[in-house]
Enzyme design. Sequence first.
Site, PDB file in Angstrom:
ATOM      1  CB  THR A 130      -0.899  -0.017   1.253  1.00 13.04           C
ATOM      2  OG1 THR A 130      -1.497   1.252   1.432  1.00 13.04           O
ATOM      3  CG2 THR A 130      -0.100  -0.321   2.528  1.00 13.04           C
ATOM      4  CG  ASP A 131      -1.150   4.971  -0.980  1.00 16.17           C
ATOM      5  OD1 ASP A 131      -1.709   4.317  -0.078  1.00 16.17           O
ATOM      6  OD2 ASP A 131      -1.746   5.846  -1.640  1.00 16.17           O
ATOM      7  CD  GLU A 132      -3.359   3.521   4.562  1.00 15.15           C
ATOM      8  OE1 GLU A 132      -3.104   3.433   5.774  1.00 15.15           O
ATOM      9  OE2 GLU A 132      -4.512   3.536   4.105  1.00 15.15           O
ATOM     10  CE1 TYR A 168      -3.317  -2.728   5.689  1.00 15.91           C
ATOM     11  CE2 TYR A 168      -3.207  -0.375   5.245  1.00 15.91           C
ATOM     12  CZ  TYR A 168      -3.267  -1.677   4.789  1.00 15.91           C
ATOM     13  OH  TYR A 168      -3.270  -1.932   3.449  1.00 15.91           O
ATOM     14  CE  LYS A 224      -0.012  -4.644   2.903  1.00 14.21           C
ATOM     15  NZ  LYS A 224      -0.434  -5.973   2.349  1.00 14.21           N
TER      16      LYS A 224
HETATM   17  P1  NAD Z   1      -9.743  -7.352   2.235  1.00 10.63           P
HETATM   18  O1  NAD Z   1      -9.705  -7.065   3.699  1.00 10.63           O
HETATM   19  O2  NAD Z   1     -10.989  -7.064   1.478  1.00 10.63           O
HETATM   20  O3  NAD Z   1      -9.397  -8.902   1.986  1.00 10.63           O
HETATM   21  C1  NAD Z   1      -8.394  -9.571   2.674  1.00 10.63           C
HETATM   22  C2  NAD Z   1      -8.577 -11.070   2.454  1.00 10.63           C
HETATM   23  O4  NAD Z   1      -7.507 -11.747   3.140  1.00 10.63           O
HETATM   24  C3  NAD Z   1      -9.885 -11.621   3.031  1.00 10.63           C
HETATM   25  O5  NAD Z   1     -10.505 -12.465   2.091  1.00 10.63           O
HETATM   26  C4  NAD Z   1      -9.442 -12.416   4.256  1.00 10.63           C
HETATM   27  O6  NAD Z   1     -10.290 -13.517   4.557  1.00 10.63           O
HETATM   28  C5  NAD Z   1      -8.039 -12.866   3.827  1.00 10.63           C
HETATM   29  N1  NAD Z   1      -7.162 -13.157   4.979  1.00 10.63           N
HETATM   30  C6  NAD Z   1      -6.972 -12.395   6.089  1.00 10.63           C
HETATM   31  N2  NAD Z   1      -6.119 -13.012   6.938  1.00 10.63           N
HETATM   32  C7  NAD Z   1      -5.747 -14.169   6.343  1.00 10.63           C
HETATM   33  C8  NAD Z   1      -4.876 -15.221   6.698  1.00 10.63           C
HETATM   34  N3  NAD Z   1      -4.200 -15.206   7.863  1.00 10.63           N
HETATM   35  N4  NAD Z   1      -4.711 -16.272   5.851  1.00 10.63           N
HETATM   36  C9  NAD Z   1      -5.398 -16.306   4.665  1.00 10.63           C
HETATM   37  N5  NAD Z   1      -6.251 -15.345   4.294  1.00 10.63           N
HETATM   38  C10 NAD Z   1      -6.426 -14.283   5.108  1.00 10.63           C
HETATM   39  O7  NAD Z   1      -8.501  -6.589   1.618  1.00 10.63           O
HETATM   40  P2  NAD Z   1      -8.346  -5.852   0.215  1.00 10.63           P
HETATM   41  O8  NAD Z   1      -8.875  -4.480   0.310  1.00 10.63           O
HETATM   42  O9  NAD Z   1      -8.833  -6.768  -0.851  1.00 10.63           O
HETATM   43  O10 NAD Z   1      -6.755  -5.725   0.133  1.00 10.63           O
HETATM   44  C11 NAD Z   1      -5.962  -6.786  -0.420  1.00 10.63           C
HETATM   45  C12 NAD Z   1      -4.493  -6.408  -0.325  1.00 10.63           C
HETATM   46  O11 NAD Z   1      -4.258  -5.198  -1.024  1.00 10.63           O
HETATM   47  C13 NAD Z   1      -4.015  -6.155   1.110  1.00 10.63           C
HETATM   48  O12 NAD Z   1      -2.731  -6.701   1.246  1.00 10.63           O
HETATM   49  C14 NAD Z   1      -3.978  -4.639   1.230  1.00 10.63           C
HETATM   50  O13 NAD Z   1      -2.976  -4.239   2.145  1.00 10.63           O
HETATM   51  C15 NAD Z   1      -3.617  -4.243  -0.184  1.00 10.63           C
HETATM   52  N6  NAD Z   1      -4.107  -2.921  -0.622  1.00 10.63           N
HETATM   53  C16 NAD Z   1      -5.421  -2.589  -0.493  1.00 10.63           C
HETATM   54  C17 NAD Z   1      -5.866  -1.359  -0.975  1.00 10.63           C
HETATM   55  C18 NAD Z   1      -7.319  -0.957  -0.869  1.00 10.63           C
HETATM   56  O14 NAD Z   1      -7.644   0.193  -1.174  1.00 10.63           O
HETATM   57  N7  NAD Z   1      -8.233  -1.840  -0.483  1.00 10.63           N
HETATM   58  C19 NAD Z   1      -4.960  -0.469  -1.569  1.00 10.63           C
HETATM   59  C20 NAD Z   1      -3.610  -0.843  -1.672  1.00 10.63           C
HETATM   60  C21 NAD Z   1      -3.202  -2.079  -1.207  1.00 10.63           C
HETATM   61  O1  DAU Z   2      -4.144   3.931   0.524  1.00 14.44           O
HETATM   62  C1  DAU Z   2      -4.372   2.558   0.406  1.00 14.44           C
HETATM   63  C2  DAU Z   2      -5.204   2.079   1.577  1.00 14.44           C
HETATM   64  O2  DAU Z   2      -6.537   2.531   1.348  1.00 14.44           O
HETATM   65  C3  DAU Z   2      -5.179   0.565   1.755  1.00 14.44           C
HETATM   66  O3  DAU Z   2      -3.883   0.168   2.076  1.00 14.44           O
HETATM   67  C4  DAU Z   2      -6.137   0.122   2.866  1.00 14.44           C
HETATM   68  O4  DAU Z   2      -6.183  -1.288   2.930  1.00 14.44           O
HETATM   69  C5  DAU Z   2      -7.514   0.658   2.532  1.00 14.44           C
HETATM   70  O5  DAU Z   2      -8.407   0.341   3.598  1.00 14.44           O
HETATM   71  C6  DAU Z   2      -7.478   2.174   2.331  1.00 14.44           C
HETATM   72  O6  DAU Z   2      -7.158   2.861   3.581  1.00 14.44           O
HETATM   73  P1  DAU Z   2      -7.881   4.226   4.028  1.00 14.44           P
HETATM   74  O7  DAU Z   2      -7.790   4.361   5.490  1.00 14.44           O
HETATM   75  O8  DAU Z   2      -7.434   5.362   3.185  1.00 14.44           O
HETATM   76  O9  DAU Z   2      -9.393   3.857   3.563  1.00 14.44           O
HETATM   77  P2  DAU Z   2     -10.809   4.090   4.281  1.00 14.44           P
HETATM   78  O10 DAU Z   2     -11.858   3.727   3.280  1.00 14.44           O
HETATM   79  O11 DAU Z   2     -10.881   3.458   5.627  1.00 14.44           O
HETATM   80  O12 DAU Z   2     -10.831   5.670   4.477  1.00 14.44           O
HETATM   81  C7  DAU Z   2     -10.691   6.557   3.375  1.00 14.44           C
HETATM   82  C8  DAU Z   2     -10.695   7.982   3.913  1.00 14.44           C
HETATM   83  O13 DAU Z   2     -11.999   8.266   4.451  1.00 14.44           O
HETATM   84  C9  DAU Z   2      -9.734   8.191   5.075  1.00 14.44           C
HETATM   85  O14 DAU Z   2      -9.191   9.505   5.000  1.00 14.44           O
HETATM   86  C10 DAU Z   2     -10.608   8.071   6.322  1.00 14.44           C
HETATM   87  C11 DAU Z   2     -11.941   8.593   5.845  1.00 14.44           C
HETATM   88  N1  DAU Z   2     -13.136   7.978   6.493  1.00 14.44           N
HETATM   89  C12 DAU Z   2     -13.250   6.632   6.520  1.00 14.44           C
HETATM   90  C13 DAU Z   2     -14.344   6.024   7.117  1.00 14.44           C
HETATM   91  C14 DAU Z   2     -14.477   4.520   7.180  1.00 14.44           C
HETATM   92  C15 DAU Z   2     -14.137   8.799   6.993  1.00 14.44           C
HETATM   93  O15 DAU Z   2     -14.047  10.052   6.941  1.00 14.44           O
HETATM   94  N2  DAU Z   2     -15.226   8.204   7.561  1.00 14.44           N
HETATM   95  C16 DAU Z   2     -15.377   6.862   7.677  1.00 14.44           C
HETATM   96  O16 DAU Z   2     -16.396   6.390   8.248  1.00 14.44           O
END
Ligand code: NAD
Ligand code: DAU
Length: 355
Positions: A135-137, A160, A164
């Site tokens: 992630t970019d985080e 988190y 990562k």
């Molecule tokens: P998600 O939370 O929707 O899915 C995670 C999946 O991993 C789930 O299906 C869960 O059951 C599985 N999992 C969790 N723990 C496990 C374990 N111990 N063994 C096997 N499976 C397990 O997550 P997502 O949003 O699909 O993100 C996927 C990946 O992409 C993550 O690594 C996250 O850090 C990265 N990522 C997400 C975003 C985003 O915006 N969602 C952006 C950048 C990177």
């Molecule tokens: O940047 C990549 C990341 O994006 C991934 O690595 C993470 O897995 C993914 O969850 C996401 O993280 P964020 O924290 O940016 O996403 P989230 O949807 O939780 O929040 C997006 C923005 O909105 C953040 O600035 C927090 C804000 N927010 C979120 C929630 C859930 C609110 O203002 N209200 C809310 O209820």
Amino acid sequence: MKNYLVTGGAGFIGTNFIRHALAIRSDWYIVNLDALTYAGNPANLENLESGIAERYRFIRGDIRDASLLDSLFLEYNFDGVIHFAAESHVDRSIHGPEDFVETNVIGTFRLLEACRKLQQDKKMPDGFRFLHISTDEVYGSLGPEGYFTEQTPYDPSSPYSASKSSADHFVKAYFRTYGLPTLVTNCSNNYGPYQFPEKLIPLIILNIVEEKPLPIYGDGKNIRDWLYVIDHCDALITILEKGVPGETYNIGGGAERENIEIVHLLCDLVDDRLGHSDRESSRRLIKFVTDRPGHDRRYAIDATKIQTELNWIPGYSFEEALESTVDWFLNNMKWIDSVRSGNYRKWIEQNYQHR
Ligand code: NAD
Ligand code: DAU
């Protein structure tokens, strides 16, 4: 045929990745290893079309289970690992960081060890790749200027992003120390179908439909760089096939928006679909609530490297893809009901009761 192990494929991005990859790569076979935490839903992949379903297998299991990993590697002789499995929600990591260390750090380490064993035993197929999705985080928070490049130092703010970051360091160390052919990607915020409704975009869509308050942390001016999930999946396939082992690639959408802008857009889109008049605008539901501790102010990706070296750019416009995401959620209320278990309701209560 090429055999790939996808971890966490029952989650949001993994589901989209498996659907997309099997559709555009007819010579891929995918084994999806997923522990099915609250965020995983195997039903996401139950209705695959014929011609695709035969090239997919689901295995419920934990990436920390070393003996399961060894037996899968032996049975399938994988050409690569595409590692999504993680605890992925920042707010949950603030309430309970331990699961994040367990899955994101220890789980990644166990996968790397399984690959190292293959390499030592000379059982790793030529061209094998370990693609680690991060992630970019990990880069921390930006001020109003500048972008994250692959050289930006790590500076994580939440448990988190710390977990990562740690995983990324292990992956890079396994390349340097053992020569494991790894690739690391750091991507910005994704949105699209199958996203679990604890994240901003689906949460807001559903709260609008249910006429619940729309919680905005702090002043709502935090900025995220949004990328449609299918574009992310496409970039990952490009990196898997053309990326140079040992390298890191940033992936971003070039769509920076303040959170409040996103919420306004979603109110207008959903109101339009539901036929609400101006007087009934869902913007009235907006509620500014206590900020997230350690809330990063701005994320923005410099995607020059993937553009120039791998010739990849996003294909979807933000406005169009956001509209189709809204439509997907409005047309899939059954899916939403199925993922909103008692556990989900408990989480919403815990996260929002003191805000
Ligand atoms: P998600 O939370 O929707 O899915 C995670 C999946 O991993 C789930 O299906 C869960 O059951 C599985 N999992 C969790 N723990 C496990 C374990 N111990 N063994 C096997 N499976 C397990 O997550 P997502 O949003 O699909 O993100 C996927 C990946 O992409 C993550 O690594 C996250 O850090 C990265 N990522 C997400 C975003 C985003 O915006 N969602 C952006 C950048 C990177
Ligand atoms: O940047 C990549 C990341 O994006 C991934 O690595 C993470 O897995 C993914 O969850 C996401 O993280 P964020 O924290 O940016 O996403 P989230 O949807 O939780 O929040 C997006 C923005 O909105 C953040 O600035 C927090 C804000 N927010 C979120 C929630 C859930 C609110 O203002 N209200 C809310 O209820």
